[in-house]
Design a protein around this motif. Structure first.
Motif, PDB file in Angstrom:
ATOM      1  N   GLU A 149      37.181  54.847  31.617  1.00  0.00           N
ATOM      2  CA  GLU A 149      36.454  54.103  32.658  1.00  0.00           C
ATOM      3  C   GLU A 149      35.162  54.807  33.061  1.00  0.00           C
ATOM      4  O   GLU A 149      34.177  54.153  33.392  1.00  0.00           O
ATOM      5  CB  GLU A 149      37.364  53.847  33.861  1.00  0.00           C
ATOM      6  CG  GLU A 149      38.348  52.725  33.509  1.00  0.00           C
ATOM      7  CD  GLU A 149      39.403  52.468  34.561  1.00  0.00           C
ATOM      8  OE1 GLU A 149      40.129  51.474  34.402  1.00  0.00           O
ATOM      9  OE2 GLU A 149      39.520  53.252  35.534  1.00  0.00           O
ATOM     10  N   GLU A 150      35.153  56.141  33.035  1.00  0.00           N
ATOM     11  CA  GLU A 150      33.880  56.828  33.284  1.00  0.00           C
ATOM     12  C   GLU A 150      32.909  56.468  32.159  1.00  0.00           C
ATOM     13  O   GLU A 150      31.715  56.287  32.398  1.00  0.00           O
ATOM     14  CB  GLU A 150      34.059  58.343  33.389  1.00  0.00           C
ATOM     15  CG  GLU A 150      34.988  58.824  34.522  1.00  0.00           C
ATOM     16  CD  GLU A 150      34.656  58.332  35.918  1.00  0.00           C
ATOM     17  OE1 GLU A 150      33.729  57.525  36.095  1.00  0.00           O
ATOM     18  OE2 GLU A 150      35.360  58.741  36.863  1.00  0.00           O
ATOM     19  N   GLY A 151      33.455  56.338  30.941  1.00  0.00           N
ATOM     20  CA  GLY A 151      32.608  55.869  29.840  1.00  0.00           C
ATOM     21  C   GLY A 151      32.048  54.476  30.145  1.00  0.00           C
ATOM     22  O   GLY A 151      30.871  54.202  29.918  1.00  0.00           O
ATOM     23  N   THR A 210      35.865  64.540  44.238  1.00  0.00           N
ATOM     24  CA  THR A 210      34.561  64.253  43.627  1.00  0.00           C
ATOM     25  C   THR A 210      34.450  62.795  43.191  1.00  0.00           C
ATOM     26  O   THR A 210      33.397  62.179  43.355  1.00  0.00           O
ATOM     27  CB  THR A 210      34.296  65.236  42.475  1.00  0.00           C
ATOM     28  OG1 THR A 210      34.572  66.566  42.943  1.00  0.00           O
ATOM     29  CG2 THR A 210      32.858  65.169  42.014  1.00  0.00           C
ATOM     30  N   ASP A 211      35.534  62.203  42.679  1.00  0.00           N
ATOM     31  CA  ASP A 211      35.470  60.762  42.409  1.00  0.00           C
ATOM     32  C   ASP A 211      35.246  59.986  43.707  1.00  0.00           C
ATOM     33  O   ASP A 211      34.651  58.914  43.707  1.00  0.00           O
ATOM     34  CB  ASP A 211      36.739  60.263  41.708  1.00  0.00           C
ATOM     35  CG  ASP A 211      36.709  60.566  40.214  1.00  0.00           C
ATOM     36  OD1 ASP A 211      36.885  61.734  39.861  1.00  0.00           O
ATOM     37  OD2 ASP A 211      36.480  59.646  39.410  1.00  0.00           O
ATOM     38  N   ARG A 212      35.705  60.532  44.815  1.00  0.00           N
ATOM     39  CA  ARG A 212      35.476  59.846  46.092  1.00  0.00           C
ATOM     40  C   ARG A 212      34.016  59.969  46.533  1.00  0.00           C
ATOM     41  O   ARG A 212      33.481  59.065  47.176  1.00  0.00           O
ATOM     42  CB  ARG A 212      36.398  60.362  47.189  1.00  0.00           C
ATOM     43  CG  ARG A 212      36.420  59.453  48.422  1.00  0.00           C
ATOM     44  CD  ARG A 212      37.352  59.986  49.485  1.00  0.00           C
ATOM     45  NE  ARG A 212      38.629  60.323  48.897  1.00  0.00           N
ATOM     46  CZ  ARG A 212      39.643  59.468  48.747  1.00  0.00           C
ATOM     47  NH1 ARG A 212      39.546  58.248  49.206  1.00  0.00           N
ATOM     48  NH2 ARG A 212      40.762  59.841  48.171  1.00  0.00           N
ATOM     49  N   GLU A 239      37.463  50.120  39.770  1.00  0.00           N
ATOM     50  CA  GLU A 239      38.038  51.135  38.877  1.00  0.00           C
ATOM     51  C   GLU A 239      38.145  52.497  39.573  1.00  0.00           C
ATOM     52  O   GLU A 239      39.090  53.245  39.363  1.00  0.00           O
ATOM     53  CB  GLU A 239      37.178  51.251  37.615  1.00  0.00           C
ATOM     54  CG  GLU A 239      37.285  50.004  36.773  1.00  0.00           C
ATOM     55  CD  GLU A 239      36.132  49.817  35.817  1.00  0.00           C
ATOM     56  OE1 GLU A 239      36.381  49.338  34.714  1.00  0.00           O
ATOM     57  OE2 GLU A 239      34.981  50.130  36.153  1.00  0.00           O
ATOM     58  N   GLU A 240      37.171  52.803  40.400  1.00  0.00           N
ATOM     59  CA  GLU A 240      37.152  54.097  41.091  1.00  0.00           C
ATOM     60  C   GLU A 240      38.409  54.283  41.940  1.00  0.00           C
ATOM     61  O   GLU A 240      38.916  55.393  42.082  1.00  0.00           O
ATOM     62  CB  GLU A 240      35.889  54.179  41.963  1.00  0.00           C
ATOM     63  CG  GLU A 240      35.290  55.558  42.079  1.00  0.00           C
ATOM     64  CD  GLU A 240      34.967  56.185  40.731  1.00  0.00           C
ATOM     65  OE1 GLU A 240      35.703  57.106  40.345  1.00  0.00           O
ATOM     66  OE2 GLU A 240      34.008  55.765  40.080  1.00  0.00           O
ATOM     67  N   ALA A 241      38.929  53.193  42.471  1.00  0.00           N
ATOM     68  CA  ALA A 241      40.125  53.296  43.318  1.00  0.00           C
ATOM     69  C   ALA A 241      41.282  53.945  42.559  1.00  0.00           C
ATOM     70  O   ALA A 241      42.024  54.749  43.111  1.00  0.00           O
ATOM     71  CB  ALA A 241      40.522  51.907  43.819  1.00  0.00           C
TER      72      ALA A 241
HETATM   73 FE   LIG Z   1      35.649  57.937  38.713  1.00  0.00          FE
END
Ligand SMILES: [Fe+2]
Ligand SMILES: [Fe+2]
Length: 474
Positions: A149-151, A210-212, A239-241
């Protein structure tokens, strides 16, 4: 000739834009080279039970099935357009949201998009070796899900660069594949994305903290007057959730396991806890201090004229901008920031416009505190008196008013010497890292099995059982 419109799931009508299609045809092989080089180590032949987004509809953005990651369909999705949407803040407030890049903001917008885009491949690079020492198939599948998903988030930003920024955009898209996390000559743009993620405790801390930061930056960009950016970020947030869920529950499970072992063996002392093969609570606190402090640096300087101009020009809003009840212009408003003066930390009122980074950081910290409270519930329910705490905002900062100062976790201003004598009481020492890594030397890949230092999750992915074969090794 590959049909890229078919290969790349999208809701942006890729097939009708020849220029864009050619640009992506050129970029895609470079992206695949990057994935093979810098994506998860030794993962290319594995079949992974992944979620793939095939549309933005509720039934389309979470399709589950086995995929070899190099064959993942990295798609381009924007939230559907709202024709009535306006610029909601700054000097252009009330104008229709921009569907094309306003000429005068072109280079600023490009920089904002590149800075966001750069973080996406960076975290994949930081995490590439962790699959080799995973605590379970469930966790292995989760890190791979985060990585693909980061991709996809990189694809999302590259789409904007290709579609709206012509040749400069194409050059920036190439450069996003050339920088490398931690590289001395060509590092990633932001500090926290050049730090190593050496073990799974660091990975969970990273995805929680960091994702937050990513979430809050995306929320601010989701308010942008530049509508395609806003719509792109809205979909990325879905997706970040999941990434933050992986982080919060990962730490919860480690705490739960440590508390179980502490109760069972009636031990409290860190070295006794370690001798039982689980991570002591003191080490958890040190990792928390480190990840919190490097992450809050990502919000930028407390007083920032860039932040003010991003807002005034309508490019980047506040967290939940449209839910805030004020004039959305902020010309006359103030906001408190901290600074060090005469050996003490004091509060000063500054223009709310220049303090927008600080405000976003404060919104972020409030949400982080909620997660820490939930972690403390686990420790409390185990009948232990230890509590995790967030360090003072000034602790271990490299950017903003606290840079160059030495602040203890309690907010005391220290001398350099006192700091140096105490820093490993507050942050992981080389020995702490060595200990954590000693628990993570091999991978646990038998379905339903979990490493000794972490509890199983409460439930599996997509209602599958815990002993489901989340990754097939064949
Ligand atoms: Fe993320
Ligand atoms: Fe992301």
């Amino acid at each position: 000739m590959i049909d890229y419109t078919e290969k790349i799931p999208n809701n942006v009508d890729l097939g009708r834009d020849r220029v864009l299609q050619r640009a992506l045809e050129h970029w895609q092989p470079a992206y695949m080279n990057w994935w093979y080089d810098m994506g998860p180590s030794e993962s290319h032949a594995l079949e992974v039970y992944l979620r793939t987004a095939t549309s933005v509809e509720p039934d389309g953005w979470a399709q589950f099935g086995y995929v070899r990651m190099p064959e993942y369909r990295w798609g381009i999705f924007l939230q559907p357009r709202d024709a009535a949407r306006q610029v909601n803040f700054g000097v252009h407030k009330g104008q229709p949201a921009w569907q094309e890049v306003p000429g005068e903001y072109r280079s600023t917008l490009r920089r904002v998009i590149v800075t966001q885009g750069d973080t996406e491949p960076a975290s994949v690079e930081q995490q590439r070796l962790l699959g080799m020492c995973c605590p379970s198939l469930y966790d292995l599948r989760n890190i791979f899900q985060v990585n693909v998903e980061e991709g996809r988030h990189l694809w999302a930003m590259v789409y904007l660069l290709h579609r709206y920024f012509g040749r400069d955009g194409r050059e920036e898209a190439e450069a996003l594949l050339e920088r490398r996390s931690g590289d001395a000559d060509n590092p990633r743009i932001l500090g926290a994305f050049n730090e190593p993620t050496p073990d799974w405790l660091a990975f969970y801390m990273f995805t929680f903290f960091t994702d937050r930061d990513g979430k809050f930056q995306l929320c601010a960009l989701a308010e942008s007057g530049f509508d395609p950016l806003a719509r792109t970020c809205r979909f990325m947030l879905t997706e970040e959730a999941h990434h933050m869920f992986v982080g919060e529950t990962g730490i919860s499970r480690i705490l739960q396991r440590t508390c179980e072992v502490m109760q069972e063996h009636k031990v409290e002392n860190a070295s006794d806890v370690r001798a039982l093969g689980v991570i002591d609570l003191q080490t958890m606190q040190k990792y928390l201090n480190f990840h919190f402090s490097v992450t809050i640096d990502l919000f930028g300087s407390d007083a920032s004229s860039n932040a003010a101009s991003y807002y005034t020009t309508g490019l980047k809003g506040r967290y939940e901008e449209t839910k805030i009840e004020d004039d959305h212009v902020l010309q006359n408003a103030e906001y408190p920031v901290l600074e060090v003066s005469g050996g003490k930390i004091i509060t000063r009122q500054v223009s709310a416009l220049t303090a927008l980074n600080e405000r976003l950081r404060d919104d972020y910290i409030a949400e982080i505190q909620g997660g820490v409270d939930r972690w403390n519930n686990i420790i409390e329910q185990a009948g232990l008196s230890f509590r995790l705490t967030l360090p003072h905002k000034g602790f271990h900062r490299a950017i903003g008013n606290f840079a160059g100062h030495f602040i203890s976790p309690d907010g005391e201003v220290l001398t350099k010497e006192t700091w140096e004598n105490n820093q490993y009481k507050w942050m992981p020492s080389p020995e702490d890292h060595k200990f954590v890594q000693s628990l993570m030397t091999g991978r646990v890949i038998e379905p339903g099995k979990f490493a000794n230092w972490i509890a199983p999750p409460i439930r599996g992915i997509n209602r599958q059982p815990l002993n489901f074969e989340y990754v097939r090794f064949n």
